[in-house]
Design a protein around this motif. Sequence first.
Motif, short mmCIF file in Angstrom:
data_model
loop_
_atom_site.label_atom_id
_atom_site.label_comp_id
_atom_site.label_asym_id
_atom_site.label_seq_id
_atom_site.Cartn_x
_atom_site.Cartn_y
_atom_site.Cartn_z
N ARG A 13 0.85 -1.19 0.00
CA ARG A 13 0.00 0.00 0.00
C ARG A 13 0.88 1.25 0.00
NH1 ARG A 13 -3.08 -3.48 -0.87
NH2 ARG A 13 -5.04 -3.95 0.15
N LEU A 14 0.37 2.29 -0.61
CA LEU A 14 1.04 3.59 -0.59
C LEU A 14 0.40 4.47 0.48
CD1 LEU A 14 1.30 4.33 -4.41
CD2 LEU A 14 3.14 3.61 -2.88
N ILE A 15 1.23 5.12 1.26
CA ILE A 15 0.75 6.04 2.30
C ILE A 15 1.57 7.31 2.20
CG2 ILE A 15 0.44 6.41 4.77
CD1 ILE A 15 0.55 3.44 5.18
N LYS A 16 0.92 8.43 2.36
CA LYS A 16 1.65 9.69 2.38
C LYS A 16 2.17 9.91 3.80
CE LYS A 16 1.63 14.36 0.77
NZ LYS A 16 0.96 15.36 -0.03
N CYS A 17 3.49 9.88 3.92
CA CYS A 17 4.18 10.07 5.19
C CYS A 17 5.34 11.03 4.96
CB CYS A 17 4.78 8.76 5.70
SG CYS A 17 3.64 7.45 5.98
N ASP A 18 5.58 11.86 5.91
CA ASP A 18 6.73 12.74 5.85
C ASP A 18 6.72 13.57 4.57
OD1 ASP A 18 9.02 13.72 7.12
OD2 ASP A 18 10.33 12.31 6.07
N GLY A 19 5.51 13.92 4.09
CA GLY A 19 5.38 14.75 2.90
C GLY A 19 5.58 14.03 1.58
N GLN A 20 5.73 12.71 1.61
CA GLN A 20 5.95 11.93 0.38
C GLN A 20 5.11 10.67 0.41
OE1 GLN A 20 10.05 10.87 0.06
NE2 GLN A 20 10.80 12.92 0.46
N LEU A 21 4.84 10.13 -0.79
CA LEU A 21 4.20 8.82 -0.87
C LEU A 21 5.25 7.76 -0.60
CD1 LEU A 21 1.74 8.81 -3.88
CD2 LEU A 21 1.21 8.50 -1.48
N LYS A 22 4.96 6.87 0.33
CA LYS A 22 5.89 5.79 0.67
C LYS A 22 5.18 4.46 0.40
CE LYS A 22 8.91 8.39 3.11
NZ LYS A 22 10.30 8.51 2.86
N GLU A 23 5.96 3.50 -0.09
CA GLU A 23 5.43 2.17 -0.38
C GLU A 23 5.71 1.25 0.81
OE1 GLU A 23 7.07 -1.16 -3.19
OE2 GLU A 23 5.93 0.31 -4.37
N PHE A 24 4.65 0.75 1.42
CA PHE A 24 4.78 -0.16 2.56
C PHE A 24 4.38 -1.55 2.11
CE2 PHE A 24 4.54 3.93 4.57
CZ PHE A 24 5.29 3.81 5.72
N ASN A 25 5.26 -2.52 2.38
CA ASN A 25 5.02 -3.91 2.03
C ASN A 25 4.68 -4.69 3.30
OD1 ASN A 25 5.93 -3.66 -0.80
ND2 ASN A 25 7.85 -3.14 0.20
N PHE A 26 3.52 -5.32 3.31
CA PHE A 26 3.04 -6.08 4.45
C PHE A 26 3.15 -7.56 4.12
CE2 PHE A 26 1.08 -1.99 4.67
CZ PHE A 26 0.90 -1.70 6.01
N ARG A 27 3.63 -8.37 5.07
CA ARG A 27 3.74 -9.81 4.85
C ARG A 27 3.43 -10.55 6.14
NH1 ARG A 27 7.06 -14.01 5.54
NH2 ARG A 27 6.96 -15.64 3.98
N LYS A 28 2.61 -11.59 6.00
CA LYS A 28 2.25 -12.45 7.12
C LYS A 28 2.44 -13.88 6.67
CE LYS A 28 -1.32 -12.48 10.64
NZ LYS A 28 -0.68 -13.54 11.30
N PRO A 29 3.23 -14.68 7.40
CA PRO A 29 3.55 -16.03 6.93
C PRO A 29 2.41 -17.04 7.05
CG PRO A 29 4.62 -15.61 9.02
CD PRO A 29 3.97 -14.33 8.60
N ASN A 30 1.31 -16.67 7.68
CA ASN A 30 0.15 -17.56 7.68
C ASN A 30 -1.10 -16.72 7.47
OD1 ASN A 30 -0.84 -16.50 10.15
ND2 ASN A 30 0.38 -17.91 11.32
N GLY A 31 -2.17 -17.35 7.12
CA GLY A 31 -3.39 -16.61 6.80
C GLY A 31 -4.29 -16.38 7.99
N LYS A 32 -3.78 -16.52 9.20
CA LYS A 32 -4.62 -16.37 10.39
C LYS A 32 -4.47 -14.98 11.00
CE LYS A 32 -4.43 -21.20 11.24
NZ LYS A 32 -4.40 -22.27 12.12
#
Length: 98
Positions: A13-32
Amino acid sequence: MELKYVKNIQFTRLIKCDGQLKEFNFRKPNGKLEGPFTVDVIDAKANRIIFNMEMKDSTWKITTETSLPAWITESETAFHEMIEEEFKILKNDYGDKI
């Protein structure tokens, strides 16, 4: 022989932080719902920052012990909303399997 399938959850997801768009990558090793998410982002100097988030008191909270830049900690609520949104999508797609 029965194979057990465990779905990884991974999204960006892209979030505007610190005056810029930043790309945050989320990962979870299980679906729970239980267990941590690993989140990574690149700062302005191209350094990768990695931190964990876990469900505490019905809210996804940053649990990494190291100090993080303010623009990350100030966005904790936005991260919570993104994770919850992803789980809603998964529940629509997979039902009770997550």
